[in-house]
Design a protein around this motif. Structure first.
Motif, short mmCIF file in Angstrom:
data_model
loop_
_atom_site.label_atom_id
_atom_site.label_comp_id
_atom_site.label_asym_id
_atom_site.label_seq_id
_atom_site.Cartn_x
_atom_site.Cartn_y
_atom_site.Cartn_z
N LYS A 91 -15.12 20.73 -5.96
CA LYS A 91 -14.66 22.03 -6.45
C LYS A 91 -13.52 22.60 -5.62
N ASN A 92 -13.57 22.38 -4.32
CA ASN A 92 -12.54 22.98 -3.47
C ASN A 92 -11.83 21.96 -2.60
N PRO A 93 -11.12 21.03 -3.20
CA PRO A 93 -10.40 20.08 -2.36
C PRO A 93 -9.33 20.81 -1.55
N LYS A 94 -9.29 20.49 -0.26
CA LYS A 94 -8.42 21.24 0.63
C LYS A 94 -6.96 20.83 0.48
N ASN A 95 -6.75 19.59 0.09
CA ASN A 95 -5.37 19.15 -0.06
C ASN A 95 -5.26 18.09 -1.15
N LEU A 96 -4.03 17.67 -1.36
CA LEU A 96 -3.73 16.73 -2.44
C LEU A 96 -4.51 15.43 -2.29
N PHE A 97 -4.61 14.95 -1.06
CA PHE A 97 -5.26 13.67 -0.82
C PHE A 97 -6.73 13.71 -1.27
N VAL A 98 -7.40 14.76 -0.87
CA VAL A 98 -8.82 14.88 -1.24
C VAL A 98 -8.96 15.04 -2.75
N ALA A 99 -8.10 15.86 -3.33
CA ALA A 99 -8.16 16.08 -4.78
C ALA A 99 -7.98 14.76 -5.52
N LYS A 100 -7.03 13.95 -5.06
CA LYS A 100 -6.78 12.66 -5.72
C LYS A 100 -7.94 11.71 -5.54
N PHE A 101 -8.57 11.77 -4.38
CA PHE A 101 -9.58 10.77 -4.04
C PHE A 101 -10.91 11.04 -4.71
N ILE A 102 -11.26 12.30 -4.88
CA ILE A 102 -12.56 12.66 -5.45
C ILE A 102 -12.42 12.83 -6.96
N GLY A 103 -13.41 12.33 -7.68
CA GLY A 103 -13.37 12.41 -9.14
C GLY A 103 -13.31 11.02 -9.72
N THR A 104 -14.27 10.72 -10.63
CA THR A 104 -14.33 9.37 -11.19
C THR A 104 -13.03 9.04 -11.91
N ILE A 105 -12.59 10.00 -12.76
CA ILE A 105 -11.29 9.83 -13.39
C ILE A 105 -10.33 10.73 -12.64
N PRO A 106 -9.27 10.17 -12.12
CA PRO A 106 -8.42 10.93 -11.20
C PRO A 106 -7.89 12.22 -11.81
N ILE A 107 -7.70 13.18 -10.96
CA ILE A 107 -7.22 14.49 -11.38
C ILE A 107 -5.79 14.38 -11.95
N ASN A 108 -5.46 15.25 -12.92
CA ASN A 108 -4.08 15.33 -13.42
C ASN A 108 -3.26 16.16 -12.45
N LEU A 109 -2.12 15.63 -12.05
CA LEU A 109 -1.26 16.37 -11.13
C LEU A 109 0.12 16.50 -11.74
N ILE A 110 0.61 17.73 -11.77
CA ILE A 110 1.93 17.94 -12.37
C ILE A 110 2.78 18.73 -11.39
N GLU A 111 3.97 18.22 -11.17
CA GLU A 111 4.89 18.97 -10.31
C GLU A 111 5.73 19.87 -11.21
N THR A 112 5.77 21.16 -10.90
CA THR A 112 6.50 22.07 -11.78
C THR A 112 7.52 22.88 -10.99
N GLU A 113 8.50 23.35 -11.73
CA GLU A 113 9.49 24.27 -11.16
C GLU A 113 8.85 25.65 -11.05
N ILE A 114 9.43 26.49 -10.20
CA ILE A 114 8.90 27.85 -10.00
C ILE A 114 9.80 28.86 -10.72
N LEU A 115 9.16 29.80 -11.34
CA LEU A 115 9.90 30.88 -11.99
C LEU A 115 9.42 32.20 -11.40
N GLU A 116 10.35 33.05 -11.00
CA GLU A 116 9.94 34.35 -10.48
C GLU A 116 10.26 35.42 -11.51
N GLU A 117 9.26 36.25 -11.87
CA GLU A 117 9.44 37.26 -12.90
C GLU A 117 8.63 38.47 -12.51
N ASP A 118 9.23 39.59 -12.41
CA ASP A 118 8.55 40.84 -12.03
C ASP A 118 7.77 40.67 -10.73
N LYS A 119 8.39 40.02 -9.76
CA LYS A 119 7.77 39.79 -8.47
C LYS A 119 6.51 38.92 -8.53
N LYS A 120 6.34 38.26 -9.69
CA LYS A 120 5.22 37.33 -9.80
C LYS A 120 5.76 35.91 -9.94
#
Lengths: 275, 356
Positions: free
Chosen positions: B232-261
């Protein structure tokens, strides 16, 4: 089909010729030892008899049995000690991690490549100083030194085949390093042990030069020298007796080889070929 | 017995290179705990186990068994394995090929010089427990993988060790057998309450066996926690990738800033980045993770919805693993229902997202 038969025929012919070529001297030796004459070219003179054997066994001044006894003792002791030391060394080499291990092994092998003649003069002086000339020890020491490299190489190849997990398991099960060696490594390398021992034994049994230089009489003289310096009772070269003596001294070697040949073949081929 | 590792390191030095196999590890394993060390091959997990067993000497740091210091480079203390009362099961089983099963199991007792009668009693007791009584006079070469493994476990347990170490003991078994053996090991451990350290590269094994799991990578521990925690709470990418029978989906995305969010851009879909995850943004990008089981097909309600093209469907028996494509991103979706459409709506919720 015809071609196959022909190849088979060639194969048999070759095998028989090689066998004939190799066994001819033995056959000659055997025939002469059991005959009254040593002139094999005139077959009509040859008569079957045990006289040669009876002669060499009956006459204590010929010391045939002494030579055989000396040979057996010297060969057995030197091969046993050689294999024992080699196995300890091989255990260390196969289990410890140290730099230039392979060069060490090559260096050891190189030391066995020395021609014996280069060292025999010094060896004589050395043994003389130690007052060992004409004793078993004068031969046992050099034989051990000479056979160690071969024994070591054979044992290393066997020991490195024993999985290291077994060492680890035994250590965890409560063994110390020596117990691991005795209880796990040695029993699993029995064929290597036997083939190294046999090859050392045969080397010592056949060795001539050292035995010639370092022994004087029947107290320590071995069979090869005994045969070479055989003095007959009647002045002329007693071929019949020499052949009978050779046959006699062959018996223990042939017996040992027959008993253990299974292991020798395994031992020699295993290192490189078989997993 | 509890085990404590303090600043433990092991460096292997050869003429050509030095490898830091275990890098400054601090760890405490509780009494009777089933502790799993999980990591890819070459991450140093076996070296760590060997250090605990006493098969390797630490380059620095200390190991405590209970109150007793068993290894310390600084204080020049090293207690050999035979005096640590540890037992170990190896991946290769490491049965002694020249001894029969009885003698294999009896081996540790013979070394202890126990009398014949007690040896017989103990061996038969443990053989009964592991159901290998009818194999006692077979040679290891005559046994199947599963039987060898039982013998190896019997040999480990026969002298009642205070710590049991298992080095990938199941990896040489076939899949069917592995599941049974797994359950059996867990049962035995709970029954005997031996402190157990189990090394594996298989996350399924780790999840199903461990009270706690330490995920190791390149000689360091990435995260320690219960199986649920790691999932539930993988601390980093490595742990997230390693745990889970079917590997986690990982997507690299661009950042958009809008209304300070801040938002991660998945095509034209704006995914909200919580304030406490801002630290993960690197060079204007963030990695968003979502587990295949959290992607819902045709959801009644979801925070985000995408219309995706179905690429491949893999039937897994009970479930289907569906590979979908959305704007050059591919996802794996785990679904209980079979899909026949070419395009489907897939939804997911903010709470199921991970940010790295």
């Amino acid at each position: 089909m015809r071609e196959e038969k022909f190849i088979k025929f060639l194969f048999v012919i070759t095998a028989v010729s090689i066998l004939f070529f190799c066994l001819m001297p033995f056959f000659y030796m055997l025939v002469i030892s059991f005959s009254t004459s040593w002139d094999i070219t005139s077959l009509d003179k040859i008569r079957f008899s045990f006289s040669n054997y009876i002669e060499i066994l009956k006459d204590p001044s010929l010391h045939c049995l002494d030579y055989i006894k000396n040979s057996l003792i010297i060969s057995a002791v030197s091969s046993f000690i050689s294999v024992f030391i080699a196995s300890l060394g091989a255990y260390a080499i196969s289990r410890l991690d140290f730099p230039f291990k392979f060069f060490l092994l090559l260096f050891i092998l190189a030391s066995s490549m020395f021609p014996q003649i280069t060292i025999v003069g010094y060896l004589f002086k050395f043994m003389n100083k130690l007052h060992l000339i004409n004793t078993y020890l004068a031969l046992i020491f050099p034989y051990i030194a000479w056979t160690l490299p071969l024994s070591l190489w054979i044992m290393v190849s066997y020991f490195s085949k024993v999985p290291k997990d077994l060492d680890k398991a035994a250590l965890i099960d409560g063994c110390n390093w020596f117990q691991v060696f005795i209880k796990i490594i040695l029993p699993l390398s029995k064929p290597g042990f036997i083939s190294a021992g046999l090859l050392s034994f045969l080397f010592a049994f056949n060795e001539f030069l050292f035995a010639l230089m370092l022994t004087i009489d029947y107290h320590a003289r071995t069979v090869p020298v005994g045969v070479a310096l055989f003095q007959g009772l009647h002045g002329e070269l007693p071929w019949g007796s020499i052949m009978a003596f050779s046959i006699l001294s062959l018996i223990p070697v042939i017996l040992i080889t027959l008993i253990f040949q299974r292991y020798i073949i395994q031992g020699l081929t295993r290192g490189g070929l078989k997993e | 017995m509890n085990i404590k590792l303090i600043n433990l390191s092991k460096t292997f030095i050869s003429p050509r290179r030095r490898v830091k196999a275990v890098d400054n590890i601090n760890l405490e394993i509780g009494k009777g705990e089933f502790f799993v060390i999980l990591g890819p091959s070459g991450c140093g997990k076996s070296t760590l186990l060997n250090l605990i067993a006493g098969l390797e000497k630490p380059s620095s740091g200390e190991i405590y068994f209970g109150e007793k210091l068993v290894a310390s480079k600084e204080k020049k203390i090293f207690i050999p394995p035979k005096d640590r009362n540890v037992a170990m099961v190896f991946q290769s089983y490491a049965l002694y090929p020249h001894l029969n099963v009885f003698e294999n199991i009896a081996f540790p007792l013979r070394i202890q010089k126990l009398d014949k009668h007690s040896i017989k009693k103990e061996v038969e007791k443990i053989a009964e427990m592991l159901e290998i009584k009818d194999l006692l006079f077979a040679r290891p070469s005559e046994l199947s993988g599963g039987q060898k493994q039982r013998v190896a476990i019997a040999r480990a347990l026969v002298r009642k060790p205070s710590v049991l170490l298992l080095d990938e003991p199941l990896s040489n078994l076939d899949a069917q057998l592995r599941i049974n053996a797994r359950a059996e090991i867990k049962f035995l451990q709970k029954e005997l309450k031996i402190t157990t350290i189990y090394v594996t590269h298989d996350q399924t094994e780790a999840m199903s066996l461990g009270d706690r799991i330490a995920v190791m990578n390149k000689g360091k521990i990435e995260q320690i926690g219960s199986p649920e925690d790691l999932y539930k709470n993988p601390k980093n990418l490595f742990v997230a990738k390693f745990i889970g029978t079917i590997p986690i989906n990982l997507i690299e995305t661009e950042i958009l800033e809008e209304d300070k969010k801040l938002y991660g851009l998945l095509g034209d879909l704006k995914i909200k980045i919580p304030d406490d995850k801002k630290e993960f943004i690197k060079e204007g990008k963030i990695i968003i993770g979502i587990r295949p089981e959290h992607l819902k097909i045709n959801p009644k309600s979801a925070d985000y919805n995408i219309l995706a093209r179905v690429k491949v469907i893999e039937p897994l028996g009970r479930e289907y693993l569906i590979h979908i494509e959305y704007k050059n991103y591919t996802f794996k979706v785990l679904s209980l229902e079979k899909i026949s459409e070419k395009e489907i709506i897939v939804g997911f919720n903010q709470q199921d997202l991970y940010f790295f």
